[in-house]
Write a protein that holds these residues in place. Structure first.
Motif, short mmCIF file in Angstrom:
data_model
loop_
_atom_site.label_atom_id
_atom_site.label_comp_id
_atom_site.label_asym_id
_atom_site.label_seq_id
_atom_site.Cartn_x
_atom_site.Cartn_y
_atom_site.Cartn_z
N UNK A 169 15.92 7.16 18.05
CA UNK A 169 17.71 6.79 18.23
C UNK A 169 18.08 6.21 16.86
N UNK A 170 18.26 7.12 15.88
CA UNK A 170 18.75 7.02 14.21
C UNK A 170 19.69 6.31 13.96
N UNK A 171 20.38 6.19 13.66
CA UNK A 171 21.16 5.26 13.11
C UNK A 171 22.38 6.70 12.81
N UNK A 172 23.62 6.57 13.17
CA UNK A 172 24.96 7.40 13.53
C UNK A 172 25.35 8.08 12.02
N UNK A 173 24.38 7.51 10.73
CA UNK A 173 24.80 7.84 9.40
C UNK A 173 23.35 7.59 8.90
N UNK A 207 1.04 -1.02 0.19
CA UNK A 207 -0.17 0.13 -0.11
C UNK A 207 0.87 1.31 0.00
N UNK A 208 2.41 1.55 0.53
CA UNK A 208 2.72 2.63 0.61
C UNK A 208 3.81 2.49 -0.63
N UNK A 209 3.42 1.80 -2.08
CA UNK A 209 4.60 1.93 -2.72
C UNK A 209 4.74 3.14 -3.27
N UNK A 210 4.11 3.87 -3.82
CA UNK A 210 3.93 5.18 -3.97
C UNK A 210 4.06 6.23 -3.22
N UNK A 211 4.27 6.12 -1.95
CA UNK A 211 4.64 6.78 -0.97
C UNK A 211 6.01 7.78 -1.00
N UNK A 212 5.88 8.58 -0.85
CA UNK A 212 7.67 9.52 -0.92
C UNK A 212 8.42 8.81 0.47
N UNK A 213 9.52 9.64 0.94
CA UNK A 213 10.11 9.19 1.68
C UNK A 213 11.64 9.34 1.63
N UNK A 214 11.91 9.65 2.37
CA UNK A 214 13.08 9.59 3.40
C UNK A 214 14.25 9.01 3.55
N UNK A 215 15.85 8.41 3.88
CA UNK A 215 16.51 7.88 5.09
C UNK A 215 16.10 8.16 6.34
N UNK A 216 15.75 9.01 6.95
CA UNK A 216 15.56 9.59 7.79
C UNK A 216 13.97 8.70 8.65
N UNK A 221 11.32 0.29 12.42
CA UNK A 221 11.89 0.00 13.34
C UNK A 221 13.07 0.21 13.99
N UNK A 222 13.78 1.23 12.96
CA UNK A 222 15.03 1.10 13.44
C UNK A 222 15.49 2.62 14.78
N UNK A 223 14.47 3.67 14.31
CA UNK A 223 14.71 4.10 16.06
C UNK A 223 14.63 4.12 16.47
N UNK A 224 13.72 3.57 17.26
CA UNK A 224 12.89 2.42 17.84
C UNK A 224 13.66 1.60 18.42
N UNK A 225 14.56 0.66 17.68
CA UNK A 225 15.97 -0.45 18.19
C UNK A 225 16.68 0.85 18.38
N UNK A 226 17.36 1.83 17.89
CA UNK A 226 17.99 2.15 18.09
C UNK A 226 18.29 3.01 20.02
#
Length: 447
Positions: free
Chosen positions: A338-342, A307-316, A323-328
């Motif tokens: 807490x996002x990735x350091x890069x 359903x999100x195949x056409x959704x705009x997005x960026x790395x952050x 779930x990356x920021x949550x795991x961080x």
């Protein structure tokens, strides 16, 4: 057929350098492995094109690879513009955290319209408190903006889009066909991609990383942007080695000019969401008609199905969604995302895109069929999530003077120094024939 489908095995390349980018995830390991993927596929192409008589040794500097994931250019005596708009960032809503991405004026306007506020961070923060993260995310997206609620890994994997992404291959190869590669007499073992014409219709950040990588081995990269477009915080990093021109693709003249450029291109790399090229009048059938012998690689943010195949997005934003920021946050024992350091999803996807181009070139040079490659930031997030960490026992990686080339690069903004290359393939070393230019400073023509 042996088109690239995964990161290379650790025993096919040599690693030097030590250290780590501190994270809950194997960010430095991903950096090294993604560079190795480029090296593996370039070595395959060089052998298929008779540019290398033996199997060259592939070497990745682990430290430098990690640094290239951050920022490759250090200004000398001047400062880079900020990467982020003043409104962009993470906010606490009524039931959790959400990230607004407002670097582009129309995305900023969309978020402010939904919230009904002026462009003041404190006012925006207060207005957000009355929203649920799901409602605000949906409202901003519906308005044409970009936002992402923070989800846990479990929530993402149970989400319809998370389930769709988990079923995607790392690189989705589609539409098999045979192509004939154009003769490039300037190509050598030292500059194996010399004369390769790469048409770049990508923006921050993964796509430009891929084309910067190809330029590092001699490719002629021409980036096309709409008139007046700029990304001041990142362009000095990713325009290295390229020509950067403006074309209005919404005009008949501009689109005709682009079609002429495409007809002469060897490689077409773009970051348009599903259906966007078709809306411009560049359907697959039209692209096949204009450039039947092209290699084509593309990416989107959230994957090519679901359903999100056409959704705009960026790395952050993908970090928040997947779930990356949550795991961080849990790893750091913090009280906020807490996002990735890069921006590792961008960089990893970019190097994998470059490796996919080389993989297709190697197959074509061997007389085999090729296919179009589709990648996404969300699928790269899944790769990172399962990648094992290696504790080197070394400290956090930070750049020092010895990490940069001695030669001064006269960029379009001022002098500076570029990081030393992280990858070598035998005697083939990455180098760039052109300094980083500002956007719109080149003519929309091939060299």
């Amino acid at each position: 057929m042996s088109l690239l489908s995964s990161l290379p095995a650790a025993d096919i390349y040599r690693t030097t350098g030590e250290g780590t980018l501190p994270s809950a995830f194997a960010v430095s390991e991903l950096a090294t492995a993604s560079f190795a993927a480029v090296g593996q596929e370039l070595a395959r192409y060089m052998a298929a094109a008779n540019l290398s008589p033996t199997s060259p040794e592939i070497t990745v500097d682990h430290r430098l690879a990690s640094l290239w994931y951050r920022y490759s250019f250090k200004p000398d005596g001047w400062q880079m513009p900020s990467l982020w708009d003043a409104i962009a960032g993470d906010y606490r809503a009524s039931d959790g955290w959400i990230r607004l991405h407002t670097n582009l004026p129309h995305h900023r306007a969309a978020a402010l319209k939904v919230l009904g506020t002026q462009a003041d961070r404190d006012v925006v923060s207060q207005a957000l408190r009355s929203w649920t993260i799901a409602d605000l995310e949906s409202a901003v997206v519906a308005q044409g903006g970009v936002a992402a609620a923070m989800r846990s890994r479990a929530e993402w994997l149970d989400h319809p889009q998370g389930r769709a992404v988990s079923r995607d291959p790392l690189i989705s190869w589609q539409n098999p066909r045979r192509i004939i590669l154009r003769d490039r007499p300037a190509a050598t073992a030292e500059r194996p991609l010399a004369g390769l014409r790469v048409l770049d219709l990508t923006r921050v950040l993964a796509g430009p990383v891929s084309t910067r990588t190809l330029a590092g081995f001699g490719a002629d990269v021409l980036r096309i942007d709409p008139p007046g477009w700029d990304e001041p915080g990142v362009i000095p990093d990713i325009s290295l080695g390229k020509g950067c021109a403006y074309l209005d693709l919404k005009s008949t003249e501009g689109l005709t000019h682009l079609q002429d450029l495409l007809s002469q291109a060897d490689v077409f790399i773009h970051g348009y969401r599903p259906g966007a090229l078709e809306a411009l009048g560049l359907s697959k059938a039209k692209r096949d008609e204009l450039a039947p012998n092209r290699v084509e690689v593309t990416l989107d943010a959230y994957g090519w199905q679901g359903p999100w195949a056409t959704r705009r997005g960026f790395d952050s934003l993908v970090q928040m969604s997947a779930g990356i920021a949550h795991a961080g946050m849990e790893w750091a024992n913090a009280d906020k995302p807490t996002p990735l350091p890069v921006q590792a999803l961008d960089h990893a996807t970019g190097y994998l895109m470059a490796a996919a181009v080389l993989s297709a070139l190697a197959e074509a040079a061997s007389g085999n069929s090729i296919m179009h490659a589709h990648l996404s930031l969300a699928r790269s997030a899944e790769l990172l999530a399962i990648l094992g960490k290696t504790d080197t026992g070394q400290g956090a990686i930070t750049a020092n003077q010895s990490d940069y080339c001695e030669e001064t690069e006269q960029s379009g903004w001022g002098p500076g120094h570029r990081l030393k290359p992280a990858l070598t393939i035998g005697q083939t070393v990455m180098r760039w024939d052109l300094p980083a230019p500002q956007l719109g400073t080149s003519e929309p023509t091939w060299p």
